[in-house]
Design a protein around this motif. Sequence first.
Motif, mmCIF file in Angstrom:
data_model
loop_
_atom_site.group_PDB
_atom_site.id
_atom_site.type_symbol
_atom_site.label_atom_id
_atom_site.label_comp_id
_atom_site.label_asym_id
_atom_site.label_seq_id
_atom_site.Cartn_x
_atom_site.Cartn_y
_atom_site.Cartn_z
ATOM 1 N N SER A 290 0.849 -1.193 0.000
ATOM 2 C CA SER A 290 0.000 0.000 0.000
ATOM 3 C C SER A 290 0.882 1.240 0.000
ATOM 4 O O SER A 290 2.099 1.172 0.183
ATOM 5 N N GLY A 291 0.240 2.384 -0.196
ATOM 6 C CA GLY A 291 0.970 3.639 -0.175
ATOM 7 C C GLY A 291 2.004 3.735 -1.276
ATOM 8 O O GLY A 291 1.780 3.338 -2.423
ATOM 9 N N ARG A 292 3.177 4.238 -0.940
ATOM 10 C CA ARG A 292 4.242 4.455 -1.920
ATOM 11 C C ARG A 292 4.769 3.146 -2.507
ATOM 12 O O ARG A 292 5.357 3.141 -3.582
ATOM 13 N N HIS A 293 4.576 2.044 -1.794
ATOM 14 C CA HIS A 293 5.111 0.764 -2.231
ATOM 15 C C HIS A 293 4.061 -0.116 -2.909
ATOM 16 O O HIS A 293 4.299 -1.288 -3.172
ATOM 17 N N GLN A 294 2.906 0.463 -3.215
ATOM 18 C CA GLN A 294 1.837 -0.332 -3.823
ATOM 19 C C GLN A 294 2.170 -0.702 -5.259
ATOM 20 O O GLN A 294 2.533 0.153 -6.078
ATOM 21 N N VAL A 295 2.068 -1.990 -5.556
ATOM 22 C CA VAL A 295 2.295 -2.487 -6.917
ATOM 23 C C VAL A 295 1.162 -3.433 -7.280
ATOM 24 O O VAL A 295 0.391 -3.872 -6.406
ATOM 25 N N TYR A 296 1.076 -3.764 -8.544
ATOM 26 C CA TYR A 296 0.020 -4.652 -9.039
ATOM 27 C C TYR A 296 0.641 -5.781 -9.835
ATOM 28 O O TYR A 296 1.594 -5.598 -10.580
ATOM 29 N N ILE A 297 0.086 -6.984 -9.660
ATOM 30 C CA ILE A 297 0.553 -8.160 -10.374
ATOM 31 C C ILE A 297 -0.632 -8.857 -11.020
ATOM 32 O O ILE A 297 -1.790 -8.621 -10.645
ATOM 33 N N LEU A 298 -0.353 -9.708 -11.977
ATOM 34 C CA LEU A 298 -1.423 -10.476 -12.617
ATOM 35 C C LEU A 298 -2.026 -11.452 -11.632
ATOM 36 O O LEU A 298 -1.317 -12.051 -10.810
ATOM 37 N N LYS A 299 -3.330 -11.613 -11.671
ATOM 38 C CA LYS A 299 -4.021 -12.536 -10.793
ATOM 39 C C LYS A 299 -4.107 -13.885 -11.454
ATOM 40 O O LYS A 299 -4.507 -14.020 -12.603
ATOM 41 N N ILE A 300 -3.734 -14.937 -10.733
ATOM 42 C CA ILE A 300 -3.826 -16.307 -11.215
ATOM 43 C C ILE A 300 -4.893 -17.027 -10.423
ATOM 44 O O ILE A 300 -4.796 -17.149 -9.203
ATOM 45 N N LYS A 301 -5.911 -17.485 -11.115
ATOM 46 C CA LYS A 301 -6.996 -18.202 -10.417
ATOM 47 C C LYS A 301 -6.657 -19.658 -10.274
ATOM 48 O O LYS A 301 -6.034 -20.241 -11.141
#
Length: 301
Positions: A290-301
């Motif tokens: 969260s915050g400054r370190h928030q990143v997003y990755i692909l979701k694997i179901k």
Amino acid sequence: MKKIELNILKDIKIWEKFKNDFTYHSSAIEGSKINEKDNTKLVNNPTQKIISQELKEYLHDEVYENRNLGIVFDKMISELNKPFTNQMLLEWHKILKNETNWSIKYPESVGKFRKMNVDVGDSVNFALSFEFISENMKNFIDDINYPRNMTIDDVAEFHCRFERIHPFLDGNGRIGRLIMLKQCIENNITPFIINNNTKDEYINSMKMYHQTGLWSSLLEYCKKQQQIFKFTYMTYEHYDERITNIISYLNKHKSINRNKIEKMFNIRRTAALFLINKLLKNNIIVSLNSGRHQVYILKIK
């Protein structure tokens, strides 16, 4: 097969994009230097004379093999719901190598199983000795045609088995990836593209199978590519190119943050968040930290 067929085979816009992407990445994994734009020209116009001035920068064989892969792709589609046979795969290989210098150098290996041993990459003894190909391909064909409720797990396992047999002197990867696609479409399994940007992950999963006999690593990789397929093709017409580019970036670089998205498209914070929220809403990505370190990755179901 009906759901997949309705979403891909019956929509020309989606179908052409998928076919061009599939053939480009499958060729690039094998070392082809042909870019996506020129690959599309070759695949979409297979009957035209293709060694033109604009393609002279490429090697003769990669030009013809890229074109030929598109032809084999169409042949595979025409043979959906037909049982796999050795003759079917031999014919695919013959088409793949048509008009190549390789076919002149190795005429006894065009559309035929190899009669010599080969090394595969840096993996010693990965491919079976040629003496065992005939028996193993018979078992492979019998097993792949056996009636079952096929799953993505089965698709991954069969791919590992085929690549381990390595029946052809060259072209095994491209033929093997077409086998996977045929299995997926026929069994209503979300298909996928083995992406050149993540070929190391793909190759390492094959090495894992060779070392342990387990295909779980390839299975997880395929599942991730299925998620990318769902976004890129099954809902392609509903999204702009920026979101597709974010997916491509994630497939190569694993994670992304808001600042990177802003720089990619020269947009403001609000616009970047809009794109992120669209991806989150469609369960394509998940947020980490969260915050400054928030990143997003692909979701694997």
